[in-house]
Scaffold this active site. Structure first.
Site, PDB file in Angstrom:
ATOM      1  N   HIS A 132       0.933  -1.140  -0.028  1.00  0.00           N
ATOM      2  CA  HIS A 132       0.162   0.034  -0.009  1.00  0.00           C
ATOM      3  C   HIS A 132       0.715   1.172  -0.077  1.00  0.00           C
ATOM      4  CE1 HIS A 132       0.997  -0.091   4.081  1.00  0.00           C
ATOM      5  NE2 HIS A 132       0.815   1.095   4.432  1.00  0.00           N
ATOM      6  N   CYS A 147       0.160  23.487 -33.512  1.00  0.00           N
ATOM      7  CA  CYS A 147      -1.056  23.691 -34.540  1.00  0.00           C
ATOM      8  C   CYS A 147      -0.518  23.306 -36.006  1.00  0.00           C
ATOM      9  CB  CYS A 147      -1.491  25.135 -34.527  1.00  0.00           C
ATOM     10  SG  CYS A 147      -0.359  26.353 -35.108  1.00  0.00           S
TER      11      CYS A 147
END
Length: 666
Positions: free
Chosen positions: A59, A196
């Site tokens: 854990h 872009c």
């Protein structure tokens, strides 16, 4: 370096340490950090370094980062009590070395929740007292492996960022990526990167660290621009290759992930907003709007252009009776050309959601609702019972009279819906238990967002879009020639500042509302003008480096992408941009004077088929040819005679000498 980054080990909602339901962590007893309410069980390493501990119950995992931080990843709260049947699978062991972002295991969050335990994943810097001055966590929805917090250190450490170290490989794009990263201030100065059609767009922590002159003089770089909070490196057609190489150098968490970028910056934007003056808020809001439009439209611009060309070819084939509009051939080709327009709400919903930080798949489904055949049939064939605020009432919803609009070809309703989803989704994830999110978050979002668009937002935006198209057409009709002169002369100035992204959706709306666009025809002339100017330079110059760049830039401009011509040549040498703009003004004037119309999206020379009327060839095609020839003649002649001389090359500021791509050290 005095600033390092922690990546997020899981996807989910990042919360501050104080919100964690465990006093040991929330009060900082284990050190500074943050928590994540996980939505996915995949776990990745938050830092690069050595694994110092893996708990027997799996854990908790400890790391000693290369930069000196000691980091604990704690999986759930009180999950140590599940030792007999641990819901974790960890694939690393003590002594292993990991890179930030490497997969290290999984967590069964449903099993943790079913056992009555909290699923919160906690990241704590356990040597905070010695190392950490301040830790700023980016609250909101995040994905695994992105930057979750920036840590200011108390003292300098050797650079060991979560990004991968820059390495030269001999590949020209990899080497250019290394050069660019070095000169934007290093990987540690980069928050995220997008791209872009022609530009790699950096979000930097401090733009002052970037060396503009060195970057713009790198071989493979056309220019540098700054707009909308972005540091833009103009590359041209090879932008995808350069972007991929940059992301490969930076490593996980920096890439074109608009959702995580939006979530990371929400808190910083809120803090900055409080300090802004009213005028700064106006400018920031406009810049943000342009950013949303850019992010939503960039991925589909190429598709719109290609589809417009194909539809123009089909119109040409039917005009000359090569193909009948009733033939299966016509139906198949028409579907290829029309699908991107018809299903545009699906694509824009997906891309706008990525930009705004909502779920792209859910917004894609909402777009599918709006383009569902029976909805379209209801909008186009519904019986009009009355009118309200100029809108026909043609349907009802539980007896409530509504205006059912047709949303095929639409943009703005989906952008508004994606914004609404970005506000609704985080709230839903806070109030809906983890085990129910997979079903109920998309259910509620699809129902609410679709309903709000269909009943309220859509009709209003549709009415506004129609009025906008009519208004633009009204201004144009006052004097098509004067409108063309002004737009033709100044449109490419908008491109310089990235403001043309505010015009593009208006043009698309014009085409989708009326089927054509006189304004887009004028814009096309400005692209031709830039190509004519750079063609003159390509033929006139004797400078090999200029000629080498000018020819590809000419082809690019005539194909509708003007940035290589503008940034690489015309703007760089000053007068050429002015002569190109004069050519654009002449082309726009003639386009308006001859009432040239345009039925597709693709402009410049390659977009010739966009000027073919689907009902049959008319004078628009010949007007386009006349205006384009005149534009090329004017911009070419003025540039050749007055706009450029080889002496101009010597007057351009050149950065200190550096090795170019592919060159080897002596």
């Amino acid at each position: 370096m005095k600033q390092v980054q922690l990546l997020t080990p899981v996807a989910g909602r990042l919360i501050p340490l104080s919100a964690i339901q465990d006093p040991v962590f929330s009060q900082g007893m284990m050190g500074q950090g943050f928590g994540i309410e996980p939505s996915v069980g995949k776990i990745v390493a938050p830092v690069s370094g050595e694994v110092t501990m893996v708990a027997d119950t799996l854990h908790a995992i400890g790391f000693k980062a290369d930069n000196g931080l000691e980091v604990l990843v704690h999986l759930g709260i009180d999950t140590v009590e599940m030792g007999n049947q641990p819901p974790f699978k960890i694939q690393i062991k003590t002594g292993d070395h990991v890179e930030a972002g490497d997969p290290i295991g999984t967590m069964d969050i449903q099993a943790v929740a079913a056992a009555g335990k909290r699923t919160t994943v906690i990241i704590a810097v356990t040597n905070s007292a010695d190392m950490v001055e301040k830790l700023d966590a980016h609250e909101g929805e995040i994905k695994a492996g992105v930057v979750g917090a920036v840590v200011d250190l108390k003292k300098e450490v050797m650079p060991a960022s979560t990004a991968k170290p820059a390495k030269k490989s001999g590949n020209k794009y990899d080497d250019l990526a290394v050069e660019i990263l070095e000169n934007v201030g290093g990987a540690g100065n980069v928050k995220s990167v997008i791209h872009c059609i022609t530009r790699v767009r950096f979000y930097l922590k401090d733009e002052q660290q970037a060396n503009d002159d060195v970057i713009r003089n790198l071989q493979g770089v056309i220019d540098v621009a700054k707009a909308g909070g972005q540091y833009q490196v103009v590359i041209g057609p090879a932008v995808n290759d350069v972007y991929d190489a940059i992301i490969n150098q930076l490593g996980p968490g920096f890439g074109d992930d608009e959702a995580s970028t939006a979530a990371m910056e929400k808190e910083a934007n809120r803090a900055a907003w409080k300090k802004m003056t009213p005028w700064q808020k106006v400018k920031h809001s406009f810049s943000s709007l342009i950013g949303v439009i850019t992010g939503a439209m960039i991925p589909v611009i190429g598709l719109l252009a290609a589809s417009g060309i194909l539809k123009g070819v089909l119109a040409l084939l039917t005009t000359f009776n090569v193909v009948s509009d009733k033939a299966p051939t016509y139906i198949i080709i028409n579907a290829m050309g029309d699908s991107v327009f018809y299903f545009l709400p699906i694509f824009v919903g997906f891309t706008a959601a990525k930009k705004l930080g909502s779920d792209p798949v859910i917004m894609g489904i909402v777009g599918g609702v709006l383009t569902y055949p029976s909805i379209i049939a209801l909008a186009t064939g519904g019986k009009v019972t009355s009118h309200l605020l100029g809108m026909a009432i043609n349907a009802n919803f539980f007896g409530l009279p509504v205006h059912m609009a047709s949303y095929t070809y639409s943009i703005f309703p989906m952008i508004a819906g994606a914004w609404l989803a970005s506000k609704l989704e985080p709230w839903l994830k806070r109030v809906i238990p983890v085990v129910l999110r997979m079903i109920f978050v998309p259910l509620i979002e699809v129902v609410l967002i679709s309903g709000v668009i269909i009943l309220f937002i859509g009709p209003i935006i549709t009415a506004f879009s129609g009025a906008l198209a009519a208004g633009i057409m009204g201004i144009y009709k006052l004097s098509p020639a004067i409108s063309g002169l002004i737009i033709g002369g100044f449109y490419q100035v908008l491109v310089i500042f990235g403001l043309h992204w505010a015009i593009i959706p208006i043009v698309v709306n014009d085409i989708t509302t009326t089927g054509h666009s006189y304004i887009n025809a004028i814009i096309s002339a400005t692209m031709v003008a830039q190509g004519g100017a750079v063609l003159a330079i390509a033929l006139k110059t004797k400078v090999a480096s200029v000629k080498e760049l000018a020819w590809p830039a000419t082809i690019s401009a005539f194909c509708g992408v003007t940035e290589p011509a503008m940034y690489g040549i015309n703007l760089k040498y000053g007068r050429a941009f002015v002569t190109a703009s004069i050519g654009g003004a002449v082309g726009g004037f003639l386009t308006g004077l001859l009432n040239v119309n345009m039925w597709g999206f693709a402009g410049s020379i390659i977009g010739v088929t966009s000027f073919i009327n689907p009902k049959g060839v008319d004078f628009s095609l010949f007007g386009f040819l006349i205006a384009s020839v005149a534009t090329i003649i004017v911009s070419f002649t003025l540039t050749y005679l007055f706009g450029f001389a080889d002496a101009d090359v010597k007057n351009v500021k050149v950065a200190p000498a550096k090795k170019h791509l592919g060159e080897q050290a002596a």
